[in-house]
Scaffold this active site. Structure first.
Site, PDB file in Angstrom:
ATOM      1  N   GLY A  43       5.813  12.952  -6.563  1.00  0.00           N
ATOM      2  CA  GLY A  43       6.009  11.680  -5.650  1.00  0.00           C
ATOM      3  C   GLY A  43       6.081  10.473  -6.564  1.00  0.00           C
ATOM      4  O   GLY A  43       6.554   9.377  -6.450  1.00  0.00           O
ATOM      5  N   ASP A  98       1.808   7.967  -6.075  1.00  0.00           N
ATOM      6  CA  ASP A  98       2.995   7.599  -5.190  1.00  0.00           C
ATOM      7  C   ASP A  98       2.144   7.085  -3.935  1.00  0.00           C
ATOM      8  O   ASP A  98       2.396   5.900  -3.561  1.00  0.00           O
ATOM      9  CB  ASP A  98       3.997   8.583  -4.870  1.00  0.00           C
ATOM     10  CG  ASP A  98       3.272   9.814  -4.007  1.00  0.00           C
ATOM     11  OD1 ASP A  98       2.025  10.044  -4.096  1.00  0.00           O
ATOM     12  OD2 ASP A  98       4.118  10.758  -3.699  1.00  0.00           O
ATOM     13  N   ASP A 101      -3.358   8.801   0.777  1.00  0.00           N
ATOM     14  CA  ASP A 101      -3.335   8.901   2.159  1.00  0.00           C
ATOM     15  C   ASP A 101      -4.984   9.102   2.548  1.00  0.00           C
ATOM     16  O   ASP A 101      -5.629   8.237   2.585  1.00  0.00           O
ATOM     17  CB  ASP A 101      -2.224  10.028   2.644  1.00  0.00           C
ATOM     18  CG  ASP A 101      -2.372  10.171   3.935  1.00  0.00           C
ATOM     19  OD1 ASP A 101      -2.681   9.353   4.887  1.00  0.00           O
ATOM     20  OD2 ASP A 101      -1.756  11.038   4.731  1.00  0.00           O
ATOM     21  N   LYS A 130      -2.725   4.126   2.194  1.00  0.00           N
ATOM     22  CA  LYS A 130      -3.095   3.976   3.726  1.00  0.00           C
ATOM     23  C   LYS A 130      -4.408   3.957   3.988  1.00  0.00           C
ATOM     24  O   LYS A 130      -5.007   4.709   4.102  1.00  0.00           O
ATOM     25  CB  LYS A 130      -2.555   5.173   4.357  1.00  0.00           C
ATOM     26  CG  LYS A 130      -0.970   5.493   4.164  1.00  0.00           C
ATOM     27  CD  LYS A 130      -0.573   6.912   5.037  1.00  0.00           C
ATOM     28  CE  LYS A 130       0.774   7.044   5.052  1.00  0.00           C
ATOM     29  NZ  LYS A 130       1.209   8.223   5.538  1.00  0.00           N
ATOM     30  N   PHE A 151       4.432   7.711   8.427  1.00  0.00           N
ATOM     31  CA  PHE A 151       5.037   8.408   7.539  1.00  0.00           C
ATOM     32  C   PHE A 151       6.194   7.808   6.974  1.00  0.00           C
ATOM     33  O   PHE A 151       7.157   7.334   7.415  1.00  0.00           O
ATOM     34  CB  PHE A 151       5.680   9.930   7.971  1.00  0.00           C
ATOM     35  CG  PHE A 151       5.912  10.764   6.640  1.00  0.00           C
ATOM     36  CD1 PHE A 151       4.854  11.533   6.293  1.00  0.00           C
ATOM     37  CD2 PHE A 151       7.135  11.233   6.557  1.00  0.00           C
ATOM     38  CE1 PHE A 151       4.841  12.523   5.301  1.00  0.00           C
ATOM     39  CE2 PHE A 151       7.235  12.067   5.511  1.00  0.00           C
ATOM     40  CZ  PHE A 151       6.243  12.745   4.918  1.00  0.00           C
ATOM     41  N   VAL A 152       6.041   7.558   5.579  1.00  0.00           N
ATOM     42  CA  VAL A 152       7.135   7.003   4.641  1.00  0.00           C
ATOM     43  C   VAL A 152       7.676   8.049   3.649  1.00  0.00           C
ATOM     44  O   VAL A 152       7.239   8.786   3.149  1.00  0.00           O
ATOM     45  CB  VAL A 152       6.426   5.707   4.235  1.00  0.00           C
ATOM     46  CG1 VAL A 152       5.856   4.629   5.007  1.00  0.00           C
ATOM     47  CG2 VAL A 152       5.500   5.923   3.034  1.00  0.00           C
ATOM     48  N   ASP A 158       8.786  12.041  -0.317  1.00  0.00           N
ATOM     49  CA  ASP A 158       9.572  12.951   0.351  1.00  0.00           C
ATOM     50  C   ASP A 158       9.124  13.306   1.731  1.00  0.00           C
ATOM     51  O   ASP A 158       8.154  13.332   2.085  1.00  0.00           O
ATOM     52  CB  ASP A 158       9.788  13.997  -0.676  1.00  0.00           C
ATOM     53  CG  ASP A 158       8.469  15.093  -0.372  1.00  0.00           C
ATOM     54  OD1 ASP A 158       7.518  14.632  -0.846  1.00  0.00           O
ATOM     55  OD2 ASP A 158       8.571  16.127  -0.029  1.00  0.00           O
TER      56      ASP A 158
HETATM   57  P1  IMP Z   1      -3.828  12.687   0.457  1.00  0.00           P
HETATM   58  O1  IMP Z   1      -4.263  13.893  -0.402  1.00  0.00           O
HETATM   59  O2  IMP Z   1      -3.884  12.869   1.736  1.00  0.00           O
HETATM   60  O3  IMP Z   1      -4.326  11.398  -0.290  1.00  0.00           O
HETATM   61  O4  IMP Z   1      -2.316  12.980   0.319  1.00  0.00           O
HETATM   62  C1  IMP Z   1      -1.696  12.803  -0.944  1.00  0.00           C
HETATM   63  C2  IMP Z   1      -0.277  13.178  -0.944  1.00  0.00           C
HETATM   64  O5  IMP Z   1       0.087  13.218   0.481  1.00  0.00           O
HETATM   65  C3  IMP Z   1       0.629  12.394  -1.548  1.00  0.00           C
HETATM   66  O6  IMP Z   1       0.433  12.139  -3.090  1.00  0.00           O
HETATM   67  C4  IMP Z   1       1.979  12.499  -1.060  1.00  0.00           C
HETATM   68  O7  IMP Z   1       2.320  13.384  -1.714  1.00  0.00           O
HETATM   69  C5  IMP Z   1       1.572  12.897   0.260  1.00  0.00           C
HETATM   70  N1  IMP Z   1       1.748  12.113   1.469  1.00  0.00           N
HETATM   71  C6  IMP Z   1       0.946  11.361   2.020  1.00  0.00           C
HETATM   72  N2  IMP Z   1       1.425  10.594   2.753  1.00  0.00           N
HETATM   73  C7  IMP Z   1       2.653  10.608   2.973  1.00  0.00           C
HETATM   74  C8  IMP Z   1       3.773   9.920   3.480  1.00  0.00           C
HETATM   75  O8  IMP Z   1       3.750   8.893   4.358  1.00  0.00           O
HETATM   76  N3  IMP Z   1       5.199  10.186   2.988  1.00  0.00           N
HETATM   77  C9  IMP Z   1       5.311  11.150   2.045  1.00  0.00           C
HETATM   78  N4  IMP Z   1       4.417  11.597   1.484  1.00  0.00           N
HETATM   79  C10 IMP Z   1       3.059  11.453   1.820  1.00  0.00           C
HETATM   80 MG    MG Z   2       1.619  12.930  -4.444  1.00  0.00          MG
END
Ligand code: IMP
Ligand code: MG
Length: 173
Positions: A43, A98, A101, A130, A151-152, A158
């Site tokens: 990403g 990228d 979350d 986020k 979701f973006v 992606d």
């Molecule tokens: P986390 O482990 O929950 O912080 O998620 C991180 C990964 O989830 C990011 O590197 C993205 O690949 C994916 N992700 C989280 N939110 C989004 C979104 O809104 N759109 C696309 N990918 C996302």
């Molecule tokens: Mg990622």
């Protein structure tokens, strides 16, 4: 795209300005220091390409992979970090993401790095953050934009593999 509708949320020109702002902050925070950037694929590729053009420091960049996501909800399944060849001992490391979350991916990466190396410092730069869904306490030092929990896609992000090429950041309607 696929079964979902998306609309422009942050136009390309604003994204570029925000990335330049992040680069400026990194340039001034790390003046005179050598940095190793660790970019988390897939990403981050567009953010990284834009950011690195504006970085004026003596630096190297390593591309690594970790997958933790399926569809539009965070699965929390984090696989191995692969592709890190550089020795991070005693180095100033900046992780490039990228989007942060829940923070589980970041937490996992930090643990792996700290288990295997003793960097001089570690910071995190993410195009998007986020805050409402963040569940960890690791500081996200450099953020392009804080976004709500929607979701973006676009700018490398992606939806089931699609939309990474979109030049604006788009949000699910
Ligand atoms: P986390 O482990 O929950 O912080 O998620 C991180 C990964 O989830 C990011 O590197 C993205 O690949 C994916 N992700 C989280 N939110 C989004 C979104 O809104 N759109 C696309 N990918 C996302
Ligand atoms: Mg990622």
């Amino acid at each position: 795209m696929l079964d979902k509708e998306f609309k422009v949320s942050i136009p390309c020109s604003r994204v570029k300005l925000a990335v330049e702002h992040v680069a400026n902050r990194i340039n001034s925070d790390y003046t005179g220091k050598e940095v190793i950037f660790v970019a988390i694929l897939n990403g981050s590729f567009m953010f990284v390409a834009e950011l690195m053009r504006k970085i004026k420091l003596t630096c190297r960049i390593s591309f690594v992979k970790v997958a933790s996501y399926e569809g539009d909800t965070s699965g929390g399944i984090v696989r191995e970090l692969i592709g890190l060849k550089e020795d991070l001992n005693g180095k100033h490391v900046i992780l490039l993401e990228d989007i942060v979350d829940t923070g589980f991916t970041l937490d996992h990466l930090m643990r792996q790095i700290r288990t295997n190396y003793s960097p001089e410092s570690i910071a995190v730069a993410s195009l998007l953050f986020k805050p409402q869904s963040y569940r960890k306490s690791i500081p996200v030092n450099y953020v392009g934009f804080e976004v709500p929990n929607d979701f973006v896609v676009g700018w490398g992000l992606d939806y089931n593999g699609y939309g990474r090429n979109l030049e604006d950041i788009c949000i699910m309607c």
